[in-house]
Enzyme design. Structure first.
Site, PDB file in Angstrom:
ATOM      1  N   LEU A 101      58.545  28.664  24.014  1.00  0.00           N
ATOM      2  CA  LEU A 101      58.844  28.184  25.353  1.00  0.00           C
ATOM      3  C   LEU A 101      58.003  28.977  26.341  1.00  0.00           C
ATOM      4  O   LEU A 101      57.697  30.151  26.102  1.00  0.00           O
ATOM      5  CB  LEU A 101      60.328  28.376  25.693  1.00  0.00           C
ATOM      6  CG  LEU A 101      61.366  27.584  24.888  1.00  0.00           C
ATOM      7  CD1 LEU A 101      62.774  28.017  25.290  1.00  0.00           C
ATOM      8  CD2 LEU A 101      61.195  26.085  25.089  1.00  0.00           C
ATOM      9  N   ASP A 102      57.647  28.367  27.461  1.00  0.00           N
ATOM     10  CA  ASP A 102      56.951  29.098  28.503  1.00  0.00           C
ATOM     11  C   ASP A 102      57.817  30.251  28.987  1.00  0.00           C
ATOM     12  O   ASP A 102      59.050  30.196  28.913  1.00  0.00           O
ATOM     13  CB  ASP A 102      56.629  28.177  29.687  1.00  0.00           C
ATOM     14  CG  ASP A 102      55.669  27.071  29.319  1.00  0.00           C
ATOM     15  OD1 ASP A 102      54.915  27.244  28.343  1.00  0.00           O
ATOM     16  OD2 ASP A 102      55.675  26.028  30.001  1.00  0.00           O
ATOM     17  N   ARG A 103      57.178  31.262  29.527  1.00  0.00           N
ATOM     18  CA  ARG A 103      57.898  32.458  29.951  1.00  0.00           C
ATOM     19  C   ARG A 103      59.066  32.129  30.891  1.00  0.00           C
ATOM     20  O   ARG A 103      60.168  32.638  30.725  1.00  0.00           O
ATOM     21  CB  ARG A 103      56.932  33.416  30.659  1.00  0.00           C
ATOM     22  CG  ARG A 103      57.577  34.733  31.097  1.00  0.00           C
ATOM     23  CD  ARG A 103      56.631  35.533  31.960  1.00  0.00           C
ATOM     24  NE  ARG A 103      56.364  34.832  33.196  1.00  0.00           N
ATOM     25  CZ  ARG A 103      55.203  34.868  33.841  1.00  0.00           C
ATOM     26  NH1 ARG A 103      54.192  35.560  33.332  1.00  0.00           N
ATOM     27  NH2 ARG A 103      55.027  34.206  34.967  1.00  0.00           N
TER      28      ARG A 103
ATOM     29  N   ARG B  85      55.773  19.942  32.357  1.00  0.00           N
ATOM     30  CA  ARG B  85      55.324  20.357  33.686  1.00  0.00           C
ATOM     31  C   ARG B  85      54.124  19.535  34.145  1.00  0.00           C
ATOM     32  O   ARG B  85      54.058  19.103  35.301  1.00  0.00           O
ATOM     33  CB  ARG B  85      54.997  21.851  33.660  1.00  0.00           C
ATOM     34  CG  ARG B  85      56.204  22.716  33.296  1.00  0.00           C
ATOM     35  CD  ARG B  85      55.801  24.122  32.873  1.00  0.00           C
ATOM     36  NE  ARG B  85      55.229  24.884  33.976  1.00  0.00           N
ATOM     37  CZ  ARG B  85      54.655  26.062  33.830  1.00  0.00           C
ATOM     38  NH1 ARG B  85      54.551  26.607  32.612  1.00  0.00           N
ATOM     39  NH2 ARG B  85      54.179  26.703  34.875  1.00  0.00           N
TER      40      ARG B  85
END
Length: 339
Positions: free
Chosen positions: A155-157, A256
């Site tokens: 997952l993205d930060r 996103r």
């Protein structure tokens, strides 16, 4: 705001510590940005917590002076960052609390908080999910390298939510196949800018590297890879929309990028949107006061559910990560002011 990560040179300090020296001048910055938040967008492999600690220890100077993490960077500011270099073939276990959704002898499912990097990279080996899991578990699968034990997806930060870690090599191999063959089902909760018109739709637009900004992805009709996301509107709340997203592929930053392409970027996503935080004035209207505390300081994206077929138990399993307090409060405030 979307400037490339600056180059670095490696040097040794007077104390004998090897560091990476980044030096650059700020060309643009979002209004009301903090230094730690701004630098987190320039250095995507370092968490905001790590950057804040570096600022507090005077490892980052602005115009040759120490500053606070809340300093508001300005166009033309000269920034110097000295980032310690550590060993890159070992992940030290760290006693970091984990919000465990499910665990057995083969897998571990965690509700990852925002501002936590999944695995170490580029010399940043502290505070990651892998550090925490290495402390919690006796054994992890080999993953895709020494810095990524147990990691089968990421997952993205600043995306919170359900992420799975694998303990057994044979289980890892089978789950990696499920991810590759798109058999794993993922559901994300997001709050988007604006009023999304359709109740549901399929976004089918290829994604590739941005032509100018190496840390970003973009819709690339020329050489992008196939990317599909289904979304369903849950609620329209004034100038915002709550949606559920179901990615049918696994491209970097897919949701996103796709929501930006739709014209409804994820709220508080500085990389693909137009703001990096939300205030009450954004919700209720009226004048914004500089002393006002933000309601949300990271992208409003949460990995809500993850569904797999367990290779050993031989059954379908779905794991749900509770909605974090910051996104939950944001949605509740929207409801209060729309009602």
């Amino acid at each position: 705001m979307n400037e490339q990560e600056p180059p670095f040179v490696t040097e040794t300090t007077e104390d004998g510590v090897e560091v990476r020296r980044y030096e650059f001048t700020i060309k643009s910055v979002l209004e009301d940005a903090r230094l730690d938040s701004y630098l987190a967008t320039r250095f995507p492999d370092y968490s905001r917590t790590f950057i804040k600690k570096l600022i507090d220890e005077n490892g980052i100077l602005v115009n040759e002076e120490p500053v606070k993490p809340a300093y508001s960077p300005k166009k033309g500011d000269h920034v110097l960052c000295l980032v310690p270099v550590v060993e890159e073939d070992y992940v030290p276990p760290e006693d970091i609390p984990l919000d465990i959704i499910y665990e057995d002898d083969y897998i571990l499912v965690v509700n990852k908080p925002a501002d936590m990097v999944v695995h170490p990279s580029r010399g940043h080996q502290s505070g990651t999910l892998v550090n925490a899991v290495a402390y919690h578990c006796q054994d992890l699968s080999e993953g895709t390298g020494p810095l990524r034990p147990g990691i089968v997806h990421r997952l993205d930060r600043d995306t919170s939510g359900a992420i799975m870690v694998v303990k057994d090599n044979s289980v890892h191999q089978e789950l990696a196949r499920q991810f590759h063959d798109r058999e794993v089902k993922k559901e994300y909760l997001a709050v988007c800018e604006g009023m999304v018109d359709l109740d549901s739709d399929l976004i089918d637009a290829p994604i590739g590297n941005h032509v100018r900004h190496k840390e970003k992805m973009a819709i690339r009709w020329d050489e992008g890879k196939t990317a599909r996301t289904v979304y369903e509107v849950e609620e329209r709340l004034g100038r915002f929309t709550v949606v559920h997203c179901f990615p049918r592929s696994g491209r970097t930053h897919q949701i996103r990028v796709h929501m930006q392409h739709l014209g409804h970027s994820i709220v508080a996503d500085p990389k693909y949107g137009h703001r990096n935080r939300v205030y009450m004035s954004d919700i209720a209207g009226g004048e914004h006061h500089p002393a006002q505390e933000p309601v949300l300081e990271r992208q409003a994206l949460h990995a809500l559910r993850l569904s797999i077929h367990h290779p050993v138990l031989d059954k379908d399993m779905t794991f749900e990560a509770k909605i974090p307090s910051d996104i939950k409060r944001f949605i509740e405030l929207l409801r209060e002011h729309v009602a």
